[in-house]
Write a protein that holds these residues in place. Structure first.
Motif, mmCIF file in Angstrom:
data_model
loop_
_atom_site.group_PDB
_atom_site.id
_atom_site.type_symbol
_atom_site.label_atom_id
_atom_site.label_comp_id
_atom_site.label_asym_id
_atom_site.label_seq_id
_atom_site.Cartn_x
_atom_site.Cartn_y
_atom_site.Cartn_z
ATOM 1 N N THR A 21 5.548 5.477 20.910
ATOM 2 C CA THR A 21 5.020 6.865 20.409
ATOM 3 C C THR A 21 5.955 8.124 20.067
ATOM 4 O OG1 THR A 21 2.723 6.565 19.922
ATOM 5 C CG2 THR A 21 3.061 8.668 19.353
ATOM 6 N N GLY A 22 6.045 8.477 21.572
ATOM 7 C CA GLY A 22 7.618 9.414 22.060
ATOM 8 C C GLY A 22 8.146 9.389 21.407
ATOM 9 N N LEU A 23 9.473 8.054 21.793
ATOM 10 C CA LEU A 23 10.418 7.462 20.766
ATOM 11 C C LEU A 23 10.260 7.905 19.604
ATOM 12 C CD1 LEU A 23 13.100 6.260 21.328
ATOM 13 C CD2 LEU A 23 12.328 4.510 20.702
ATOM 14 N N ILE A 24 9.447 8.102 19.003
ATOM 15 C CA ILE A 24 9.472 8.085 17.169
ATOM 16 C C ILE A 24 8.964 9.321 17.260
ATOM 17 C CG2 ILE A 24 8.260 7.345 15.207
ATOM 18 C CD1 ILE A 24 6.879 4.746 16.206
ATOM 19 N N VAL A 25 8.387 10.103 17.389
ATOM 20 C CA VAL A 25 8.344 11.236 17.948
ATOM 21 C C VAL A 25 9.143 11.905 17.745
ATOM 22 C CG1 VAL A 25 7.204 13.426 18.097
ATOM 23 C CG2 VAL A 25 5.575 11.708 17.802
ATOM 24 N N ALA A 26 10.502 12.221 18.925
ATOM 25 C CA ALA A 26 11.654 12.406 19.337
ATOM 26 C C ALA A 26 12.589 11.714 18.744
ATOM 27 C CB ALA A 26 12.432 11.826 20.900
ATOM 28 N N LEU A 27 12.587 11.048 17.632
ATOM 29 C CA LEU A 27 13.368 11.423 16.402
ATOM 30 C C LEU A 27 13.360 11.650 15.297
ATOM 31 C CD1 LEU A 27 13.976 6.665 16.490
ATOM 32 C CD2 LEU A 27 15.188 8.678 17.538
ATOM 33 N N ASN A 28 12.371 11.917 14.975
ATOM 34 C CA ASN A 28 12.571 13.617 14.502
ATOM 35 C C ASN A 28 13.260 14.275 14.322
ATOM 36 O OD1 ASN A 28 10.122 11.542 12.455
ATOM 37 N ND2 ASN A 28 8.488 12.966 13.141
ATOM 38 N N ARG A 29 13.171 14.457 15.205
ATOM 39 C CA ARG A 29 14.057 15.456 15.642
ATOM 40 C C ARG A 29 15.915 15.633 15.449
ATOM 41 N NH1 ARG A 29 10.272 16.750 20.147
ATOM 42 N NH2 ARG A 29 11.389 15.404 21.697
ATOM 43 N N ASP A 35 7.165 11.361 4.561
ATOM 44 C CA ASP A 35 6.480 12.862 5.226
ATOM 45 C C ASP A 35 6.694 13.707 6.478
ATOM 46 O OD1 ASP A 35 7.156 14.154 2.294
ATOM 47 O OD2 ASP A 35 4.573 13.273 1.993
ATOM 48 N N TYR A 36 5.941 12.230 7.241
ATOM 49 C CA TYR A 36 5.956 12.293 8.380
ATOM 50 C C TYR A 36 7.178 11.385 9.969
ATOM 51 C CZ TYR A 36 1.983 13.037 6.270
ATOM 52 O OH TYR A 36 1.002 13.502 4.613
ATOM 53 N N ILE A 37 7.444 10.624 9.577
ATOM 54 C CA ILE A 37 8.018 9.574 10.079
ATOM 55 C C ILE A 37 10.036 10.329 9.396
ATOM 56 C CG2 ILE A 37 8.678 7.532 11.667
ATOM 57 C CD1 ILE A 37 5.832 6.652 11.435
ATOM 58 N N TYR A 38 10.775 10.395 10.244
ATOM 59 C CA TYR A 38 11.813 10.677 9.594
ATOM 60 C C TYR A 38 12.721 9.282 9.451
ATOM 61 C CZ TYR A 38 9.686 15.542 9.031
ATOM 62 O OH TYR A 38 9.060 16.320 9.139
ATOM 63 N N THR A 39 12.601 8.372 10.623
ATOM 64 C CA THR A 39 13.712 7.467 11.164
ATOM 65 C C THR A 39 14.154 6.267 10.235
ATOM 66 O OG1 THR A 39 13.007 7.666 13.375
ATOM 67 C CG2 THR A 39 14.026 5.358 12.344
ATOM 68 N N PRO A 40 14.836 5.701 9.757
ATOM 69 C CA PRO A 40 15.470 5.025 8.680
ATOM 70 C C PRO A 40 14.265 3.473 9.072
ATOM 71 C CG PRO A 40 17.172 6.958 9.090
ATOM 72 C CD PRO A 40 16.710 7.003 9.672
ATOM 73 N N TRP A 41 14.275 3.177 7.838
ATOM 74 C CA TRP A 41 13.978 1.676 7.955
ATOM 75 C C TRP A 41 12.898 1.823 9.438
ATOM 76 C CZ3 TRP A 41 19.058 1.858 7.932
ATOM 77 C CH2 TRP A 41 19.771 1.955 7.268
ATOM 78 N N CYS A 42 12.264 2.763 9.463
ATOM 79 C CA CYS A 42 11.361 2.578 10.822
ATOM 80 C C CYS A 42 10.380 1.551 10.376
ATOM 81 C CB CYS A 42 10.108 4.077 10.305
ATOM 82 S SG CYS A 42 9.216 4.468 8.964
ATOM 83 N N HIS A 43 9.390 1.163 9.291
ATOM 84 C CA HIS A 43 8.751 0.117 8.235
ATOM 85 C C HIS A 43 9.449 -1.307 9.198
ATOM 86 C CE1 HIS A 43 11.775 -0.026 5.740
ATOM 87 N NE2 HIS A 43 10.603 -0.552 4.661
ATOM 88 N N LEU A 44 10.251 -1.293 8.875
ATOM 89 C CA LEU A 44 11.054 -2.903 9.770
ATOM 90 C C LEU A 44 11.194 -2.711 11.535
ATOM 91 C CD1 LEU A 44 13.745 -2.782 6.612
ATOM 92 C CD2 LEU A 44 11.390 -3.807 6.911
ATOM 93 N N LEU A 45 11.457 -1.204 12.094
ATOM 94 C CA LEU A 45 11.796 -1.631 13.072
ATOM 95 C C LEU A 45 10.051 -1.294 14.174
ATOM 96 C CD1 LEU A 45 14.596 1.768 13.278
ATOM 97 C CD2 LEU A 45 14.965 -0.991 13.802
ATOM 98 N N PHE A 46 8.866 -0.864 13.626
ATOM 99 C CA PHE A 46 8.269 -0.464 14.617
ATOM 100 C C PHE A 46 7.135 -0.998 13.750
ATOM 101 C CE2 PHE A 46 10.692 3.980 14.770
ATOM 102 C CZ PHE A 46 11.349 3.406 16.180
ATOM 103 N N THR A 47 6.039 -1.326 14.563
ATOM 104 C CA THR A 47 4.771 -1.860 13.686
ATOM 105 C C THR A 47 3.677 -0.836 13.377
ATOM 106 O OG1 THR A 47 3.615 -1.192 16.171
ATOM 107 C CG2 THR A 47 4.577 -3.713 15.464
ATOM 108 N N ARG A 48 2.705 -1.521 12.777
ATOM 109 C CA ARG A 48 2.064 -0.561 11.693
ATOM 110 C C ARG A 48 1.312 -0.072 12.828
ATOM 111 N NH1 ARG A 48 -3.232 0.432 10.245
ATOM 112 N NH2 ARG A 48 -4.100 1.111 8.980
#
Length: 272
Positions: free
Chosen positions: A2-10, A164-177
């Motif tokens: 979770t921390g990684l995904i939130v950090a990637l938003n920056r 609108d919430y997660i800015y990482t490209p391909w986030c649905h392929l990189l991370f689980t639901r």
């Protein structure tokens, strides 16, 4: 995670999708893009002015209004009554002549060959029964008429529709639901200062229910397979627009890889 995904938003920039302030603002944003699609694709093909046009999955009516402003005689259809109500109100506010009605794209209550042009803009990836929806579009367009399909394919960088919430490209392929859900919860806690636990959880549940319900995982190859199954249609134009940077355009021509680098699909079909 979770921390990684939130950090990637920056690290990654928020996608430029406007109109989040209100229903009217979203209709305005749709209208802007509807004008652009008309100018770039539909007007050069002579599929608008004076034509009877059906906008399937019209959303909040902005694109439908844009088509009406080109001189088309337009009708919009959407599954949700609240969308149809907003579309009608928006058309009235803009002084555009447009009719709207509630309908399932897979079962349109319209006679065969009723329209010169049919459009599904940002809708093909949302239809619960996309193959049936395309067959219905083919049924209601006249022989020689056009069907325009514009959509974001599932494996594209923004295919999650969670931008609108997660800015990482391909986030649905990189991370689980589950990881995506946890990250959205953390983002909402940062944004909605003072909101209660129940308010946050209710919003997270709403977002994830939409993620599960409103996307059909429409890939480029799946779409082309659906098109090939409708014998009355032939492709007159197919463009796979690269995600963000035009330098990726050559990769949209490579089978397999093209799924990842095709950010948007533009397809014109003709009824034979």
């Amino acid at each position: 995670m979770t921390g990684l995904i939130v950090a990637l938003n920056r690290v990654f920039r928020r996608p430029n999708v406007g109109g989040r302030e209100s229903a009217e603002a979203y209709s305005d944003w749709e209208r802007t893009w509807g004008k652009e699609f008309a100018r770039m694709y539909m007007e050069p093909a002579a599929d608008l002015r004076g034509k009877h046009l059906l906008d399937v999955g019209c959303g909040l009516g902005g694109k439908t209004v844009a088509y009406a402003e080109t001189g088309a005689v337009v009708t919009g259809a959407d599954l949700l009554e609240k969308n149809v109500e907003q579309s009608g109100a928006y058309a009235k506010m803009k002084g555009a002549r447009a009719d709207f009605f509630v309908a399932d794209a897979a079962a349109l209550p319209l006679r065969e060959g009723a329209f010169d042009t049919v459009v599904a803009n940002d809708a093909m990836e949302h239809f619960a029964e996309p193959a049936d929806a395309l067959r219905e579009m083919a049924r209601v367009v006249k022989p020689g008429g056009a069907i325009w399909i514009f959509f974001t394919p599932h494996y594209s960088p923004l295919g999650s529709h969670l931008y609108d919430y997660i800015y990482t490209p391909w986030c649905h392929l990189l991370f689980t639901r589950g990881q995506l859900q946890s990250a959205i919860r953390a983002v909402l806690r940062q944004r909605l200062k003072g909101a209660s636990h129940d308010e946050i959880e209710g919003r997270v549940r709403e977002i994830m229910e939409s993620y599960d319900r409103d996307l059909n995982h429409m890939s480029v190859s799946k779409f082309l397979g659906i098109v090939r199954a409708v014998r009355e249609l032939r492709i007159s134009r197919l463009e796979l627009k690269p995600a963000k940077f035009s330098v990726f355009k050559p990769l949209t021509r490579v089978p397999g890889v093209r799924e990842l680098f095709s950010g948007f699909v533009v397809c014109r079909l003709e009824r034979v």
